[in-house]
Design an enzyme around this catalytic site. Structure first.
Site, short mmCIF file in Angstrom:
data_model
loop_
_atom_site.label_atom_id
_atom_site.label_comp_id
_atom_site.label_asym_id
_atom_site.label_seq_id
_atom_site.Cartn_x
_atom_site.Cartn_y
_atom_site.Cartn_z
N GLU A 110 -22.48 30.11 -48.30
CA GLU A 110 -22.94 28.73 -48.17
C GLU A 110 -24.08 28.58 -47.17
O GLU A 110 -24.08 29.22 -46.12
CB GLU A 110 -21.78 27.85 -47.70
CG GLU A 110 -20.60 27.97 -48.61
CD GLU A 110 -19.80 26.70 -48.72
OE1 GLU A 110 -19.91 25.84 -47.81
OE2 GLU A 110 -19.10 26.55 -49.71
N CYS A 138 -28.74 25.58 -41.84
CA CYS A 138 -27.57 26.26 -41.27
C CYS A 138 -27.28 27.48 -42.15
O CYS A 138 -27.09 27.36 -43.36
CB CYS A 138 -26.39 25.30 -41.23
SG CYS A 138 -24.90 26.05 -40.57
N CYS A 145 -14.56 34.62 -42.66
CA CYS A 145 -14.63 34.90 -41.23
C CYS A 145 -13.27 35.41 -40.75
O CYS A 145 -12.24 34.96 -41.21
CB CYS A 145 -15.00 33.64 -40.46
SG CYS A 145 -15.29 33.96 -38.70
N CYS A 149 -10.53 30.55 -36.12
CA CYS A 149 -10.45 29.30 -35.34
C CYS A 149 -9.61 28.30 -36.15
O CYS A 149 -9.84 28.13 -37.35
CB CYS A 149 -11.84 28.74 -35.09
SG CYS A 149 -12.90 29.92 -34.23
N CYS A 152 -11.10 25.31 -38.38
CA CYS A 152 -12.24 25.63 -39.26
C CYS A 152 -11.77 26.05 -40.65
O CYS A 152 -10.90 26.92 -40.79
CB CYS A 152 -13.04 26.76 -38.61
SG CYS A 152 -14.29 27.45 -39.69
N SER A 226 -24.85 30.90 -32.86
CA SER A 226 -23.64 30.47 -32.18
C SER A 226 -22.57 31.57 -32.31
O SER A 226 -22.35 32.10 -33.40
CB SER A 226 -23.13 29.19 -32.83
OG SER A 226 -21.89 28.84 -32.28
N LEU A 250 -17.42 26.72 -27.30
CA LEU A 250 -16.45 26.68 -26.18
C LEU A 250 -15.16 25.96 -26.60
O LEU A 250 -14.08 26.53 -26.55
CB LEU A 250 -17.11 25.99 -24.98
CG LEU A 250 -16.24 25.82 -23.74
CD1 LEU A 250 -15.84 27.16 -23.16
CD2 LEU A 250 -16.95 24.96 -22.68
N ASN A 251 -15.28 24.69 -26.91
CA ASN A 251 -14.19 23.90 -27.53
C ASN A 251 -12.95 23.64 -26.69
O ASN A 251 -11.97 23.11 -27.22
CB ASN A 251 -13.75 24.54 -28.86
CG ASN A 251 -14.92 24.79 -29.77
OD1 ASN A 251 -15.86 24.01 -29.77
ND2 ASN A 251 -14.90 25.87 -30.51
N CYS A 370 -19.92 20.85 -40.01
CA CYS A 370 -19.42 21.94 -39.18
C CYS A 370 -17.96 22.26 -39.48
O CYS A 370 -17.13 21.37 -39.47
CB CYS A 370 -19.47 21.51 -37.73
SG CYS A 370 -20.87 22.14 -36.89
S1 SF4 Z 1 -15.66 28.35 -36.34
FE1 SF4 Z 1 -17.08 30.05 -36.80
S2 SF4 Z 1 -16.14 31.82 -35.77
FE2 SF4 Z 1 -14.52 30.28 -35.92
S3 SF4 Z 1 -13.46 30.76 -37.85
FE3 SF4 Z 1 -15.05 29.22 -38.33
S4 SF4 Z 1 -16.78 30.44 -39.01
FE4 SF4 Z 1 -15.44 31.84 -37.90
#
Ligand code: SF4
Length: 383
Positions: A110, A138, A145, A149, A152, A226, A250-251, A370
């Protein structure tokens, strides 16, 4: 096998067809080497590079600067341009477009086009001109991934594979071509914040960044990568001569909260990440961006803002914070922060001397925002 017995016919006995070799992704030096196979002089590499990286030609036959006989010989030798193709487009009401782009094996990745940026990377006032066409692309670095996270959607895919340098830079070229971008005139920002963790595909990601700078002509100062905090990657990045700007995802105000939402914190905690970031030699006026996804009731309280401020003041780095309101996705156990909470969080950071910007959510309706990149196709593609 006993003598006289016939060997069974196997599909493995037939000569394998030569795999097509993509030219897109090769450096100038590699193109020189390829052309040498055809007894062609080095200057032809410049012509080929111009066609691949500036004209975004998609077929060797289109490259009229090269002799027809050479184009035919290269095609016969199994070479192809290899510019990735946009196979599906989703268009948001806000003008954002999300693409599924096919890689060398047909798997899709994507990429997102955001006209006028998102107020994040361009949110420091440096893009104030209005007479220029501006956009942010982007870019993805992996299919899926492994970082996991919890907020996500991409994480739900798991890691499928790394993208090659040609596939990473090719996403950019395919989108630039679609929008007839004038390199050198239009103001294009690249953010390597799509699917995947770029620093877990370090070599290919950096090779793509160099290609985009040296061959496509996008300044490195207009690129931001990032990372979720892959310390070994940040350490290597510190030694790069040509490199994008750095953003750290960071989050959380502390390791306890960060570990809940980013399990990678168990491997490298916030202190180790900041220590690594401090080794990156910054260019004049360059700042490190800290990305902060606000999750309702979890990391968006006024006390969290104060703790983040203390943490970042201690880091003593030129920095800014990009606040991102979490974008919901199916099966993710979080809620969006209230707008007042977001404004208060930003205000608190600013009062504490930390420059903070709120990133406009772009393309939420088409799963382009995001953390939403999961190759969702259950919405109507743009015509
Ligand atoms: S936020 Fe980025 S690093 Fe974290 S799981 Fe999603 S794609 Fe991967």
């Amino acid at each position: 096998m006993s003598p006289g017995r016939k060997k069974p016919i196997s599909i493995l006995d037939s000569p394998a067809p030569a795999a097509a070799q993509s030219l897109f992704g090769l450096t100038n030096q590699q193109l020189v080497g390829t052309l040498r196979e055809f007894s062609e002089p080095a200057y032809r590499a410049k012509q080929l590079s111009e066609a691949l990286y500036r004209q975004w030609d998609e077929d060797l036959a289109e490259i009229s600067t090269l002799p027809k006989s050479l184009r035919e010989a290269m095609t016969g030798g199994g070479y192809q341009v290899g510019l990735p193709k946009i196979v599906e487009t989703f268009r948001s009401v806000d003008g954002t477009e999300r693409y599924l782009i096919a890689g060398n094996d047909g798997q899709t990745v994507e990429t997102v086009w955001m006209p006028d940026g998102d107020g994040g990377e361009a949110g420091d006032g440096s893009d104030a001109e209005t007479d220029l066409r501006r956009a942010t692309i982007c870019v993805s670095s992996q299919i899926g991934c492994a970082v996991n996270c919890q907020f996500c959607l991409t994480a739900k895919l798991g890691i499928q594979r790394n993208l090659t340098a040609g596939e990473i830079a090719g996403q950019v070229a395919a989108v630039l071509k679609r929008h007839s971008v004038r390199i050198g005139q239009d103001r294009i920002n690249l953010v390597f914040m799509g699917m995947g963790e770029p620093f877990l595909n370090y070599d290919e990601f950096m090779a793509a960044a160099r290609l985009l700078v040296e061959e496509v002509g996008i300044p490195e100062s207009r690129m931001t990568v990032s990372t979720s905090g892959i310390v070994t990657g940040i350490q290597r990045f510190a030694g790069e001569k040509v490199r994008p700007k750095l953003a750290i995802s960071l989050n959380a105000p502390n390791d306890v909260i960060r570990e809940q939402i980013m399990p990678i914190t168990r491997k490298w905690d916030i202190a180790e990440i900041i220590q690594a970031v401090r080794q990156v030699p910054l260019r004049p006026k360059e700042k490190i961006t800290f990305e902060y996804v606000l999750l309702g009731g979890l990391n968006d309280r006024p006390g969290d803002a104060d703790e983040v401020s203390r943490l970042l003041r201690r880091a003593n780095l030129p920095l800014k914070v990009n606040l991102i309101v979490w974008n919901p996705g199916p099966g993710l156990p979080y809620r969006m922060s209230d707008p007042e909470q977001v404004a208060e969080f930003q205000e608190r950071l600013r009062e504490n001397g930390i420059p903070a910007f709120i990133r406009r959510p772009r393309g939420r309706d088409i799963y382009a925002a995001c953390g939403q990149l999961k190759r969702t196709t259950e919405i109507k593609p743009a015509s």
